[in-house]
Design a protein around this motif. Structure first.
Motif: not given
Length: 349
Positions: A276-277, A317-321, A326-327
């Motif tokens: 995903d990243v 940020d990439a993992l959350c996206e 939203d962290l």
């Protein structure tokens, strides 16, 4: 205990199997393929990619059964029927502009031996494409590794210690040249460096051969498919180190199988996060980097209803996206954290 692992072209685990530690690697492929066929792989044609340890008649027959295919490494040292001579012959190689890589290929028939109707073995010719290449990186690595073995062999000869493990491993290039006494007594052992064997092995440095059923593939496609095997080795390194698959601290069979099931699921989740990243950023992070990022994404309790999240990087940020949460806020209340958890639990479309 040993583990067999099936990956797809993206490096995602498809299935796994567990075998006793004393089972030969070449006998593990058929059970894994049979198990994979029981699962829904979309009915697509499967091309099995494996190292030379699995290049056997039974595995080739199984790989081609039902219209599937294979890409197997072929030992140059043990090759027969003129294959070794063809690989080492400089004629026909096309070199890269830098001269660090040379490749050639040909269509041939590979003899395999399968069980006949009456139980005997019969010889069958399988049409294949043979791709040979020489790589400077592979050449230099082989030379460096051989230099270490030669030095160990020379040291063992000087010590006169040629028994047990030494004679089988460290003294690979030591040759016994018995000295026969005229008195009729037992011959003395006169160990010398086997220069002829060293020269034979050096002649094959840098060369590699791949045999495949995919005759329509280009040389580049065959080599790239074979290089994808590095993902298997990398996956096992992740299992052993990042995911702590070894050592195993349980001893009953149900507990051992449960341990490896947890490790397999963790590997699958890890690979999905990496993929995903990569799709969002164009770069795939290492499993260790992902594990470290997740480990550091912890909250520090400030007050009865307030938590501080002070670890944030481009990777987090990439993992959350990738999972749609939203962290980015450094400070969150319990209600805000519950909202994030609710979003995580929702099925992804």
């Amino acid at each position: 205990m040993q583990m067999g692992l099936l990956l797809d072209a993206d490096g995602l685990p498809l299935d796994y199997g567990l075998f006793p530690g004393n089972v030969n690697d070449m006998s593990t492929m058929l059970p894994m393929m049979s198990k994979a066929r029981l699962r829904d792989l979309g009915g697509e044609r499967v091309v099995v990619v494996a190292d030379k340890g699995l290049n056997t008649s039974a595995n080739i027959a199984a790989a081609t059964l039902g219209g599937n295919g294979f890409v197997f490494s072929q030992s140059v040292r043990k090759a027969r029927g003129g294959l070794k001579e063809w690989v080492l012959d400089p004629e026909g190689y096309a070199a890269s502009p830098s001269g660090d890589f040379r490749v050639k290929s040909r269509v041939a028939d590979k003899p395999v031996y399968v069980e006949g109707p009456g139980g005997g073995r019969r010889r069958v010719l399988v049409p294949v494409r043979e791709v040979a290449f020489w790589s400077r990186d592979y050449f230099e690595r082989s030379r460096a590794e051989r230099a270490k073995v030669v030095e160990k062999s020379r040291a063992a000869i000087e010590r006169g210690d040629m028994s047990g493990v030494v004679s089988r491993s460290a003294a690979r290039y030591a040759r016994d040249r018995p000295v026969v006494r005229a008195t009729g007594e037992a011959a003395d052992h006169n160990w010398v460096l086997d220069e002829a064997r060293i020269a034979r092995d050096e002649a094959m440095d840098g060369y590699c051969c791949i045999v495949t059923s995919e005759q329509e593939w280009t040389e580049r496609e065959v080599i790239e498919a074979y290089r994808g095997l590095s993902r298997i080795g990398e996956s096992f390194r992740v299992l052993k180190s990042t995911l702590d698959a070894r050592p195993v601290y349980v001893w009953t069979e149900p507990h051992i199988r449960a341990h490896f099931l947890v490790c397999y699921v963790a590997l699958l989740v890890m690979r999905l996060m990496q993929l995903d990243v990569e799709r969002s950023t164009g770069s795939r992070p290492s499993a260790g980097a992902v594990a470290e990022a997740l480990r550091n994404m912890t909250g520090h309790h400030l007050d009865s209803n307030v938590w501080l999240f002070d670890y944030r990087t481009d990777l987090t940020d990439a993992l959350c996206e990738a999972v749609g949460v939203d962290l980015s806020r450094r400070v969150m209340t319990k209600a805000q954290m519950n909202a994030v958890m609710s979003a995580v639990k929702k099925p992804r479309s």
